[in-house]
Design a protein around this motif. Structure first.
Motif, PDB file in Angstrom:
ATOM      1  N   ARG A 215       0.865  13.027  -7.814  1.00  0.00           N
ATOM      2  CA  ARG A 215       2.184  13.556  -8.166  1.00  0.00           C
ATOM      3  C   ARG A 215       3.172  13.434  -7.016  1.00  0.00           C
ATOM      4  NH1 ARG A 215       0.993  18.939 -11.887  1.00  0.00           N
ATOM      5  NH2 ARG A 215       0.435  17.795 -13.759  1.00  0.00           N
ATOM      6  N   SER A 216       2.728  13.752  -5.811  1.00  0.00           N
ATOM      7  CA  SER A 216       3.641  13.626  -4.669  1.00  0.00           C
ATOM      8  C   SER A 216       3.993  12.162  -4.434  1.00  0.00           C
ATOM      9  CB  SER A 216       3.011  14.236  -3.417  1.00  0.00           C
ATOM     10  OG  SER A 216       1.807  13.574  -3.079  1.00  0.00           O
ATOM     11  N   GLY A 217       3.042  11.266  -4.677  1.00  0.00           N
ATOM     12  CA  GLY A 217       3.304   9.837  -4.525  1.00  0.00           C
ATOM     13  C   GLY A 217       4.327   9.337  -5.517  1.00  0.00           C
ATOM     14  N   ILE A 218       4.202   9.785  -6.765  1.00  0.00           N
ATOM     15  CA  ILE A 218       5.168   9.378  -7.785  1.00  0.00           C
ATOM     16  C   ILE A 218       6.556   9.927  -7.451  1.00  0.00           C
ATOM     17  CG2 ILE A 218       5.818   9.731 -10.201  1.00  0.00           C
ATOM     18  CD1 ILE A 218       2.866   9.437 -10.914  1.00  0.00           C
ATOM     19  N   SER A 219       6.614  11.155  -6.928  1.00  0.00           N
ATOM     20  CA  SER A 219       7.907  11.710  -6.516  1.00  0.00           C
ATOM     21  C   SER A 219       8.527  10.861  -5.415  1.00  0.00           C
ATOM     22  CB  SER A 219       7.725  13.147  -6.032  1.00  0.00           C
ATOM     23  OG  SER A 219       7.263  13.976  -7.068  1.00  0.00           O
ATOM     24  N   THR A 220       7.705  10.416  -4.474  1.00  0.00           N
ATOM     25  CA  THR A 220       8.200   9.556  -3.399  1.00  0.00           C
ATOM     26  C   THR A 220       8.725   8.238  -3.965  1.00  0.00           C
ATOM     27  OG1 THR A 220       6.621  10.509  -1.844  1.00  0.00           O
ATOM     28  CG2 THR A 220       7.569   8.363  -1.261  1.00  0.00           C
ATOM     29  N   ILE A 221       7.971   7.661  -4.887  1.00  0.00           N
ATOM     30  CA  ILE A 221       8.384   6.398  -5.502  1.00  0.00           C
ATOM     31  C   ILE A 221       9.717   6.567  -6.233  1.00  0.00           C
ATOM     32  CG2 ILE A 221       7.824   4.774  -7.350  1.00  0.00           C
ATOM     33  CD1 ILE A 221       4.878   5.076  -6.516  1.00  0.00           C
ATOM     34  N   LEU A 222       9.854   7.653  -6.992  1.00  0.00           N
ATOM     35  CA  LEU A 222      11.097   7.877  -7.733  1.00  0.00           C
ATOM     36  C   LEU A 222      12.279   8.060  -6.783  1.00  0.00           C
ATOM     37  CD1 LEU A 222       9.900  10.254 -10.601  1.00  0.00           C
ATOM     38  CD2 LEU A 222      10.225   7.778 -10.652  1.00  0.00           C
ATOM     39  N   LYS A 223      12.011   8.630  -5.615  1.00  0.00           N
ATOM     40  CA  LYS A 223      13.084   8.765  -4.615  1.00  0.00           C
ATOM     41  C   LYS A 223      13.524   7.385  -4.122  1.00  0.00           C
ATOM     42  CE  LYS A 223      11.855  10.447  -0.678  1.00  0.00           C
ATOM     43  NZ  LYS A 223      11.388  11.423   0.348  1.00  0.00           N
ATOM     44  N   ARG A 659      -9.038   6.013  -4.303  1.00  0.00           N
ATOM     45  CA  ARG A 659      -8.784   5.724  -2.894  1.00  0.00           C
ATOM     46  C   ARG A 659      -7.446   6.317  -2.483  1.00  0.00           C
ATOM     47  NH1 ARG A 659      -9.386  -0.628  -2.653  1.00  0.00           N
ATOM     48  NH2 ARG A 659      -8.697  -0.443  -4.818  1.00  0.00           N
ATOM     49  N   PRO A 660      -7.268   6.621  -1.205  1.00  0.00           N
ATOM     50  CA  PRO A 660      -6.016   7.247  -0.753  1.00  0.00           C
ATOM     51  C   PRO A 660      -4.872   6.243  -0.693  1.00  0.00           C
ATOM     52  CG  PRO A 660      -7.462   6.834   1.108  1.00  0.00           C
ATOM     53  CD  PRO A 660      -8.248   6.465  -0.126  1.00  0.00           C
ATOM     54  N   HIS A 661      -3.712   6.737  -0.231  1.00  0.00           N
ATOM     55  CA  HIS A 661      -2.511   5.918  -0.019  1.00  0.00           C
ATOM     56  C   HIS A 661      -1.996   5.330  -1.339  1.00  0.00           C
ATOM     57  CE1 HIS A 661      -3.746   6.411   4.087  1.00  0.00           C
ATOM     58  NE2 HIS A 661      -4.799   5.635   3.938  1.00  0.00           N
ATOM     59  N   PHE A 662      -1.760   6.203  -2.312  1.00  0.00           N
ATOM     60  CA  PHE A 662      -1.309   5.773  -3.639  1.00  0.00           C
ATOM     61  C   PHE A 662      -0.018   4.963  -3.563  1.00  0.00           C
ATOM     62  CE2 PHE A 662       1.550   6.854  -7.204  1.00  0.00           C
ATOM     63  CZ  PHE A 662       0.875   6.237  -8.242  1.00  0.00           C
ATOM     64  N   VAL A 663       0.975   5.462  -2.831  1.00  0.00           N
ATOM     65  CA  VAL A 663       2.279   4.789  -2.764  1.00  0.00           C
ATOM     66  C   VAL A 663       2.121   3.397  -2.171  1.00  0.00           C
ATOM     67  CG1 VAL A 663       4.590   4.855  -1.761  1.00  0.00           C
ATOM     68  CG2 VAL A 663       3.546   6.959  -2.639  1.00  0.00           C
ATOM     69  N   ARG A 664       1.382   3.299  -1.054  1.00  0.00           N
ATOM     70  CA  ARG A 664       1.218   2.005  -0.402  1.00  0.00           C
ATOM     71  C   ARG A 664       0.499   1.022  -1.323  1.00  0.00           C
ATOM     72  NH1 ARG A 664      -2.340   2.045   4.841  1.00  0.00           N
ATOM     73  NH2 ARG A 664      -1.004   3.865   5.210  1.00  0.00           N
ATOM     74  N   ARG A 665      -0.523   1.488  -2.019  1.00  0.00           N
ATOM     75  CA  ARG A 665      -1.292   0.588  -2.884  1.00  0.00           C
ATOM     76  C   ARG A 665      -0.437   0.073  -4.039  1.00  0.00           C
ATOM     77  NH1 ARG A 665      -5.754   3.213  -5.388  1.00  0.00           N
ATOM     78  NH2 ARG A 665      -6.585   1.152  -5.801  1.00  0.00           N
ATOM     79  N   VAL A 666       0.430   0.930  -4.569  1.00  0.00           N
ATOM     80  CA  VAL A 666       1.282   0.509  -5.686  1.00  0.00           C
ATOM     81  C   VAL A 666       2.393  -0.415  -5.208  1.00  0.00           C
ATOM     82  CG1 VAL A 666       2.925   1.320  -7.412  1.00  0.00           C
ATOM     83  CG2 VAL A 666       0.766   2.532  -7.109  1.00  0.00           C
ATOM     84  N   MET A 667       3.052  -0.045  -4.120  1.00  0.00           N
ATOM     85  CA  MET A 667       4.205  -0.816  -3.666  1.00  0.00           C
ATOM     86  C   MET A 667       3.820  -2.196  -3.143  1.00  0.00           C
ATOM     87  SD  MET A 667       6.611   1.182  -4.497  1.00  0.00           S
ATOM     88  CE  MET A 667       8.032   0.370  -3.777  1.00  0.00           C
TER      89      MET A 667
END
Length: 789
Positions: A215-223, A659-667
């Protein structure tokens, strides 16, 4: 610490309130009315799904489109309505599941009313109610102690002080604390929102919240998305409305067509739906998820700490043998054991087995008691027999009560190696209030107990081993006995006596990494062991059902309690197995992995679209040309390459450990994927403008660009869908067939304004798509090697 009180029968009993007094307090509002939220209310669910930043953006653009363009260009608004409705429906279903399970797992205290003990709901407690409590019970309202029988209360969840506090009549007890030894009764002095824990938190049972990287990763992505959208959207508006001399309606449609796909509106929805469906699935297996992100947290776990009793073994035990020592009279020993059993109003599993085996002890009068404590490893009582003989007896761990070298320890170790539990009965000349009460005690007998293994424990441990999750058995019992039980269940690894563990964290962490089974662990040590494992970067889950597990459950990344366990463990755990089945844990792990793994997949799909939409808008602004798409085109593309596939992919099975680092893995996939798609589509669009320059057909140019973008998006979908299964191949193929149907059916061509003109341009579009697909494969493999996570 000990508390030796006279027997309860010698004290004036607190009878509690009468029915009339209860009714009077209810009428005055003196009720424990703290709301217990197992989930969001219906109103909160609707607001959370409807009133979002992106829904506001899409809603305004939709209203504009309804006013200036054909209905085909307003389809995206109806899709948003449908998605929001699905989100509300699924979360409402999850709420119903959670609420029904919460009732099953709710703490139900015992109160005295009209001179009788009755069980009531927490919300039915009133001021001045007299409540009874014993080991493991949670104090749900503030009060003052009126009876105490060796009562020790742990207030660490409130004060941080780990040592239990001895309570005597007249002492204050605070909500949020729990009983670790002995029992008694207290009178409620503060209820509802006036209670101490209710002032610390709206809900007294929760003091920590599970961190959700998803959830925090998705919030970061939306930002990030918002930052990219604003300049691109402003430039697009200026270009389409003022630079180009187009019809106003067409300019508005193309402007909105460029802005709408920048919004990953379905990503948040699918995340909520995936969590909600996870709750429903687990609810059907009698698993109460008290904090939704706990599903995600358990999926990230790489170490699970298991308490033996109640987890690997069933709660009950059987006495299999009684061995008298030093010529002691076995008949007399049976009477002593019977007296010890009947003297404890709240026996644990071991003592209950002794009560069942030796019920004869009612003619002994108790003069003092020492309740069992996990820290002490023994209990005791003093008696005065009818013939005048008195005695003080202790029952507990042989290796704690005996000195090294005692012959009885050799026999105990041999029995422990068979997986049997052994208790030692000793007689002492010291008083129960003496800190060294066990010193110099005379051994009388060994009581051999057999523990019942859970039939599903071996399969569950095997599952964790296959999933590369390390199991650590942490128990207060003898290390050799615990190791033998673990061996019977197929758990491999060394066995360690926790009394020999280093006290400093680094040394303890190293020992924990090397060992598998740990015995003679104190409650404080359990907590320290969880912290030591976390210091090495492990994500730790702790399971347990006893009061000695509470501190470790609270500090673990994920606490898992048994439904039949103490109220305190259920209060601090994020997940409660209401069916008391350890075998349910693999389902929870699998559900978490499904949610995280699949959301990572679909997030890539959504963000590839966002990246290529922003890039296309910037390229259009720089070249000063019409935006290539109308909203209807991108609605069709999004539905076939993202919307429908993402729904199925988000709910599919997925066993890969999170695995960790959701934002990095998606981006790292979304950015190159979006850049390739955006550049290839714009190149096709520019070539088509040159190819069709004489015909002046913007529809033909748009159709060629749409074909390119669809083919590239399909290739992205094909990559995301790997590894292939029959249904994934069918899913990708069916989306391709659906697009072909749109191109071939005349009324669909007209509805979506798609018509491929000539032969050369369509094949150029296909060729550019093939080159882009190859570039995607090369680029993503390079990213995997260059930026591993």
């Amino acid at each position: 610490m000990t508390d030796i009180d006279a027997p309860a029968t010698q004290r004036p009993a607190a009878t509690g309130l009468t029915a009339t007094e209860v009714a009077d307090r209810v009428a005055r509002g003196q009720v424990n009315d703290v709301p217990v939220h197992s989930s969001r209310s219906i109103g909160e669910i609707v607001r959370a799904n409807v009133f979002t930043r992106f829904n506001a953006i899409i809603g305004i653009l939709w209203l504009i489109m309804l006013a200036v363009a054909p209905i085909q260009d307003s389809l995206f608004g109806f899709v948003i309505l449908a998605n929001t409705g699905i989100g509300i429906l699924q979360e409402w279903r999850a709420k119903k599941t959670l609420d029904s399970l919460a009732v099953i797992g709710e703490v139900r205290p015992t109160v005295r009313r009209d001179g009788a003990a009755v069980v009531v709901a927490t919300s039915e407690l009133v001021l001045d109610d007299v409540m009874e409590f014993g080991p493991g019970d949670k104090v749900v309202v503030d009060g003052v102690c009126v009876e105490a029988d060796g009562l020790e209360i742990d207030e660490s969840l409130l004060t941080g002080e780990a040592d239990p506090v001895v309570k005597r009549p007249g002492d204050q007890v605070l909500s949020g604390s729990f009983v670790v030894a002995g029992g008694g009764a207290f009178r409620a002095t503060k209820v509802g929102r006036e209670a101490y824990a209710a002032q610390l938190a709206e809900e007294a049972s929760r003091f920590t919240l599970v961190h959700s990287e998803l959830r925090s990763g998705i919030s970061t992505i939306l930002k990030y998305v918002t930052w990219m959208m604003v300049p691109a959207a402003i430039g697009l508006v200026i270009t389409q409305l003022f630079v180009k001399n187009n019809d106003l309606g067409d300019s508005v449609a193309r402007t909105i067509g460029g802005i709408v796909p920048m919004v990953p509106e379905g990503l948040v929805l699918l995340t909520s739906v995936a969590f909600a469906i996870g709750v429903i699935r687990l609810g059907r297996k009698q698993c109460l998820v008290q904090e939704l992100p706990a599903i995600e947290g358990l999926a990230r776990v790489d170490t699970v700490c298991l308490d033996k009793t109640g987890t690997l073994t069933e709660g009950g035990m059987d006495v299999t043998e009684l061995r008298a020592l030093d010529g002691a009279d076995e008949t007399y020993i049976r009477r002593v054991l019977g007296a010890l059993g009947t003297s404890d109003p709240r026996p644990n599993a071991s003592l209950q087995a002794i009560i069942d085996a030796y019920p004869d002890g009612e003619d002994w009068r108790r003069t003092g008691s020492l309740p069992f404590s996990s820290a002490r490893k023994y209990s005791g009582a003093s008696f005065s027999e009818e013939n005048g003989e008195s005695g003080t007896w202790l029952l507990g761990a042989p290796d704690v009560l005996l000195t090294d070298g005692d012959p009885a320890l050799t026999e105990t170790e041999r029995l422990n190696e068979q997986g049997l539990r052994v208790l030692l009965l000793v007689r002492t000349a010291r008083g129960l209030d003496d800190p060294d009460v066990a010193k110099g005690a005379r051994p009388f007998a060994l009581v051999v107990l057999e523990q019942r293994l859970r039939p599903d424990a071996a399969d569950t441990l095997r599952y964790f081993a296959e999933q590369d999750v390390h199991a650590k058995v942490i128990s207060g019992d003898n290390a050799v006995s615990v190791g033998a039980v673990a061996a019977k269940l197929g758990l491999k690894g060394s066995t360690v006596d926790a009394r020999r563990l280093p006290a400093e964290r680094e040394g303890m962490a190293a020992a924990l990494d090397d060992g598998t089974v740990f015995g003679r662990v104190t409650p404080q040590q359990k907590r320290d062991m969880v912290g030591a494992l976390q210091s090495r970067g492990h994500t730790v889950a702790m399971t347990g059902d006893g009061v000695n597990d509470v501190l470790a459950l609270k500090d673990a990344d994920i606490g898992v309690a048994m439904g039949s366990g103490s109220e305190a463990t259920r209060a601090v755990a994020q997940i409660v197995l209401l069916n008391n089945s350890f075998a349910t844990l693999p389902s929870v792990v699998a559900e978490g992995r499904r949610v995280i793994g699949n959301i990572t997949r679909v997030a890539t799909l959504f963000l590839v679209k966002t990246v290529y939409s922003v890039l296309l808008a910037l390229l259009v602004v720089c070249w000063g040309v019409e935006y290539p798409f109308l909203p209807r085109h991108l609605t069709l593309l999004s539905t076939l390459t993202i919307g429908i596939p993402a729904f199925f992919l988000a709910l599919a099975p997925n066993k890969e450990r999170a695995r960790p680092h959701f934002v990095r893995r998606v981006m790292r996939y979304s950015i190159p994927g979006g850049v390739v798609a955006g550049v290839a589509t714009f190149v096709t669009y520019l070539i088509a403008r040159h190819e069709y320059v004489g015909e002046g057909s913007l529809d033909a140019e748009t159709s060629a660009a749409t074909l390119t973008l669809f083919l590239i998006s399909m290739w992205v979908l094909a990559i995301i869908a790997r590894p292939y299964t029959w249904w994934r191949v069918l899913l990708v193929a069916s989306m391709g067939v659906a697009f072909v149907v749109v191109l071939m059916v005349p009324w669909l061509q007209e509805f979506f304004a798609l018509k491929l003109v000539g032969v050369t341009m369509p094949w150029i579009a296909v060729g550019i798509s093939v080159v882009a697909a190859v570039a995607l494969e090369i680029m993503w493999k390079w990213v995997d090697r260059r930026f591993p996570v």
